[in-house]
Design a protein around this motif. Structure first.
Motif, PDB file in Angstrom:
ATOM      1  N   MET A  42      16.110   0.828   2.205  1.00 17.30           N
ATOM      2  CA  MET A  42      15.322   1.517   1.175  1.00 17.30           C
ATOM      3  C   MET A  42      14.119   2.229   1.760  1.00 17.30           C
ATOM      4  SD  MET A  42      15.297  -1.467  -1.719  1.00 17.30           S
ATOM      5  CE  MET A  42      16.797  -2.057  -2.498  1.00 17.30           C
ATOM      6  N   LEU A  43      13.859   2.038   3.048  1.00 19.45           N
ATOM      7  CA  LEU A  43      12.653   2.584   3.672  1.00 19.45           C
ATOM      8  C   LEU A  43      12.984   3.727   4.606  1.00 19.45           C
ATOM      9  CD1 LEU A  43      10.948  -0.800   4.554  1.00 19.45           C
ATOM     10  CD2 LEU A  43      10.344   0.724   2.673  1.00 19.45           C
ATOM     11  N   ALA A  44      12.219   4.806   4.502  1.00 14.98           N
ATOM     12  CA  ALA A  44      12.346   5.913   5.452  1.00 14.98           C
ATOM     13  C   ALA A  44      11.571   5.554   6.713  1.00 14.98           C
ATOM     14  CB  ALA A  44      11.796   7.194   4.825  1.00 14.98           C
TER      15      ALA A  44
ATOM     16  N   ALA B   5       3.728  10.037   8.871  1.00 15.73           N
ATOM     17  CA  ALA B   5       2.431  10.575   9.290  1.00 15.73           C
ATOM     18  C   ALA B   5       1.740  11.232   8.103  1.00 15.73           C
ATOM     19  CB  ALA B   5       2.614  11.580  10.428  1.00 15.73           C
ATOM     20  N   VAL B   6       2.566  11.699   7.147  1.00 19.64           N
ATOM     21  CA  VAL B   6       2.060  12.310   5.910  1.00 19.64           C
ATOM     22  C   VAL B   6       2.854  11.735   4.760  1.00 19.64           C
ATOM     23  CG1 VAL B   6       1.982  14.449   4.578  1.00 19.64           C
ATOM     24  CG2 VAL B   6       1.263  14.467   6.960  1.00 19.64           C
ATOM     25  N   ARG B   7       2.162  11.368   3.696  1.00 19.47           N
ATOM     26  CA  ARG B   7       2.815  10.825   2.513  1.00 19.47           C
ATOM     27  C   ARG B   7       2.551  11.705   1.300  1.00 19.47           C
ATOM     28  NH1 ARG B   7       0.824   4.661   2.649  1.00 19.47           N
ATOM     29  NH2 ARG B   7      -1.155   5.730   2.994  1.00 19.47           N
ATOM     30  N   VAL B   8       3.380  11.556   0.289  1.00 23.72           N
ATOM     31  CA  VAL B   8       3.238  12.358  -0.933  1.00 23.72           C
ATOM     32  C   VAL B   8       1.843  12.150  -1.525  1.00 23.72           C
ATOM     33  CG1 VAL B   8       4.093  12.703  -3.277  1.00 23.72           C
ATOM     34  CG2 VAL B   8       5.704  12.236  -1.420  1.00 23.72           C
ATOM     35  N   GLY B   9       1.163  13.263  -1.810  1.00 17.87           N
ATOM     36  CA  GLY B   9      -0.163  13.199  -2.403  1.00 17.87           C
ATOM     37  C   GLY B   9      -1.306  13.155  -1.415  1.00 17.87           C
TER      38      GLY B   9
ATOM     39  N   ARG C 146       6.251  -3.336  -9.437  1.00 15.09           N
ATOM     40  CA  ARG C 146       6.239  -2.310 -10.486  1.00 15.09           C
ATOM     41  C   ARG C 146       7.268  -1.246 -10.137  1.00 15.09           C
ATOM     42  NH1 ARG C 146       3.448   2.262  -8.848  1.00 15.09           N
ATOM     43  NH2 ARG C 146       2.370   2.087  -6.830  1.00 15.09           N
ATOM     44  N   PRO C 147       7.632  -0.383 -11.094  1.00 16.53           N
ATOM     45  CA  PRO C 147       8.555   0.706 -10.769  1.00 16.53           C
ATOM     46  C   PRO C 147       7.927   1.641  -9.732  1.00 16.53           C
ATOM     47  CG  PRO C 147       8.387   0.402 -13.137  1.00 16.53           C
ATOM     48  CD  PRO C 147       7.293  -0.420 -12.528  1.00 16.53           C
ATOM     49  N   LEU C 148       8.728   2.071  -8.757  1.00 15.50           N
ATOM     50  CA  LEU C 148       8.240   2.944  -7.693  1.00 15.50           C
ATOM     51  C   LEU C 148       9.156   4.154  -7.578  1.00 15.50           C
ATOM     52  CD1 LEU C 148       7.516   0.141  -5.065  1.00 15.50           C
ATOM     53  CD2 LEU C 148       5.799   1.474  -6.294  1.00 15.50           C
ATOM     54  N   ALA C 149       8.569   5.287  -7.187  1.00 18.48           N
ATOM     55  CA  ALA C 149       9.324   6.536  -7.095  1.00 18.48           C
ATOM     56  C   ALA C 149       9.737   6.811  -5.650  1.00 18.48           C
ATOM     57  CB  ALA C 149       8.484   7.692  -7.625  1.00 18.48           C
ATOM     58  N   ARG C 150      10.739   7.648  -5.514  1.00 17.56           N
ATOM     59  CA  ARG C 150      11.159   8.095  -4.183  1.00 17.56           C
ATOM     60  C   ARG C 150       9.987   8.786  -3.480  1.00 17.56           C
ATOM     61  NH1 ARG C 150      13.128  12.821  -1.859  1.00 17.56           N
ATOM     62  NH2 ARG C 150      14.676  12.501  -0.197  1.00 17.56           N
ATOM     63  N   GLY C 151       9.763   8.446  -2.239  1.00 14.70           N
ATOM     64  CA  GLY C 151       8.686   9.036  -1.467  1.00 14.70           C
ATOM     65  C   GLY C 151       7.383   8.266  -1.539  1.00 14.70           C
ATOM     66  N   ASP C 152       7.299   7.267  -2.435  1.00 11.72           N
ATOM     67  CA  ASP C 152       6.082   6.462  -2.519  1.00 11.72           C
ATOM     68  C   ASP C 152       5.871   5.653  -1.243  1.00 11.72           C
ATOM     69  OD1 ASP C 152       5.451   7.327  -5.018  1.00 11.72           O
ATOM     70  OD2 ASP C 152       5.959   5.473  -6.068  1.00 11.72           O
ATOM     71  N   GLY C 153       4.628   5.600  -0.812  1.00 12.52           N
ATOM     72  CA  GLY C 153       4.275   4.653   0.230  1.00 12.52           C
ATOM     73  C   GLY C 153       4.113   3.274  -0.383  1.00 12.52           C
ATOM     74  N   LEU C 154       4.092   2.240   0.429  1.00 11.03           N
ATOM     75  CA  LEU C 154       4.030   0.874  -0.072  1.00 11.03           C
ATOM     76  C   LEU C 154       2.789   0.169   0.429  1.00 11.03           C
ATOM     77  CD1 LEU C 154       7.774  -0.064   0.486  1.00 11.03           C
ATOM     78  CD2 LEU C 154       6.668   0.388  -1.701  1.00 11.03           C
ATOM     79  N   GLY C 155       2.124  -0.531  -0.489  1.00  7.47           N
ATOM     80  CA  GLY C 155       0.947  -1.306  -0.132  1.00  7.47           C
ATOM     81  C   GLY C 155       1.052  -2.707  -0.686  1.00  7.47           C
ATOM     82  N   ALA C 156       0.008  -3.497  -0.444  1.00  5.57           N
ATOM     83  CA  ALA C 156       0.013  -4.895  -0.860  1.00  5.57           C
ATOM     84  C   ALA C 156       0.156  -5.043  -2.371  1.00  5.57           C
ATOM     85  CB  ALA C 156      -1.260  -5.575  -0.376  1.00  5.57           C
TER      86      ALA C 156
ATOM     87  N   ALA D  65       7.830   5.115   3.639  1.00  8.77           N
ATOM     88  CA  ALA D  65       7.975   5.493   2.234  1.00  8.77           C
ATOM     89  C   ALA D  65       9.371   5.140   1.748  1.00  8.77           C
ATOM     90  CB  ALA D  65       7.728   6.998   2.065  1.00  8.77           C
ATOM     91  N   LEU D  66       9.557   5.147   0.426  1.00  5.74           N
ATOM     92  CA  LEU D  66      10.850   4.824  -0.159  1.00  5.74           C
ATOM     93  C   LEU D  66      11.788   6.028  -0.126  1.00  5.74           C
ATOM     94  CD1 LEU D  66       9.669   2.826  -3.295  1.00  5.74           C
ATOM     95  CD2 LEU D  66      10.691   1.897  -1.210  1.00  5.74           C
ATOM     96  N   VAL D  67      13.054   5.758   0.120  1.00  6.86           N
ATOM     97  CA  VAL D  67      14.050   6.841   0.109  1.00  6.86           C
ATOM     98  C   VAL D  67      14.694   6.985  -1.261  1.00  6.86           C
ATOM     99  CG1 VAL D  67      14.538   6.597   2.564  1.00  6.86           C
ATOM    100  CG2 VAL D  67      15.892   5.296   0.920  1.00  6.86           C
ATOM    101  N   ARG D  68      14.418   6.062  -2.193  1.00  6.03           N
ATOM    102  CA  ARG D  68      14.945   6.178  -3.558  1.00  6.03           C
ATOM    103  C   ARG D  68      14.041   5.397  -4.499  1.00  6.03           C
ATOM    104  NH1 ARG D  68      17.907   1.719  -5.281  1.00  6.03           N
ATOM    105  NH2 ARG D  68      18.576   0.217  -3.693  1.00  6.03           N
TER     106      ARG D  68
END
Length: 233
Positions: free
Chosen positions: A168-170, A174-178, A115-125, A153-156
């Protein structure tokens, strides 16, 4: 009459001599086959499927048949890409060296966004699925396992169906958006703690913005550990 007899004798002698055998030539097809076979046996990644085809060699090329097994290599041990120059060498005395251009496809499962993902999103299964792709054509690499993205998290932003690459990965977060975070601040030597929400992502030491859950005020902070930040003065 004497000259005529001598001429007949020369013809008889020449006819009696066996013809001089032409020097054996190396099969160009065998050279191409050896390059492809070596690549498949030595440079196919575990779990991957390689399809390789050598380009035709110049038909004017004339090489002596090699009396020893051919030696094959890729210069500099370079990573396999869509176009590979393979060196085939005859190690016999007076041997030769040929370069064989080979077109390569190597198929294996890689991670692709669902799905579309935003910058800073963490990634899961749920954000990724495995699809077979030709990794020889992926110039920026690929990610094959969820173990490689945990805590990062995503850098873009990315569109759905994008092949995930390491760039594409930062770093691990330790802390993610939200995330709900514990905010700590020192006021006149007294440590004050409050609940907040992270507005940025980062590993320990990264500077992020956080929102005070009670007042809604946006503050600058430094990540001090998983789920905790130190508010800057």
């Amino acid at each position: 009459m004497i000259r005529r007899v001598a001429a007949i004798a020369i013809v008889v002698v020449l006819a009696a001599c066996p013809p001089v055998a032409a020097a054996a030539e190396q099969s160009l097809e065998a050279i191409r086959d050896s390059a492809v076979t070596w690549l498949k046996q030595n440079r196919t990644l575990p779990g991957a499927r390689m399809v390789a085809e050598a380009d035709p060699l110049d038909s004017r090329l004339r090489l002596a048949a090699c009396a020893a097994p051919l030696e094959v290599s890729v210069p500099g041990n370079r990573p396999i890409s869509a176009r590979v120059s393979v060196v085939v060498h005859c190690p016999a005395p007076g041997g030769w060296t040929a370069r064989v251009p080979v077109r390569v496809h190597m198929f294996t499962d890689v991670l692709v966004t669902t799905r579309p993902l935003a910058r800073g999103d963490g990634l899961g299964a749920d954000d990724l699925r495995a699809e077979e792709r030709d990794i020889a054509s992926l110039a920026y690499g690929y990610v094959a396992s969820l173990d490689q993205v945990g805590g990062r998290a995503l850098v873009r932003p990315l569109n759905a169906g994008t092949v995930l690459t390491p760039g594409m990965l930062a770093g691990r977060q330790a802390v993610r958006v939200g995330d709900a975070v514990s905010m700590e601040a020192s006021v006149d030597g007294v440590m004050i703690r409050a609940d907040g929400v992270a507005m940025g992502a980062g590993d320990t030491g990264a500077r992020v913005k956080v929102r005070n859950a009670s007042s809604g005020k946006i503050l600058d902070a430094v990540v001090s550990g998983p789920g905790s930040v130190a508010v800057l003065p």
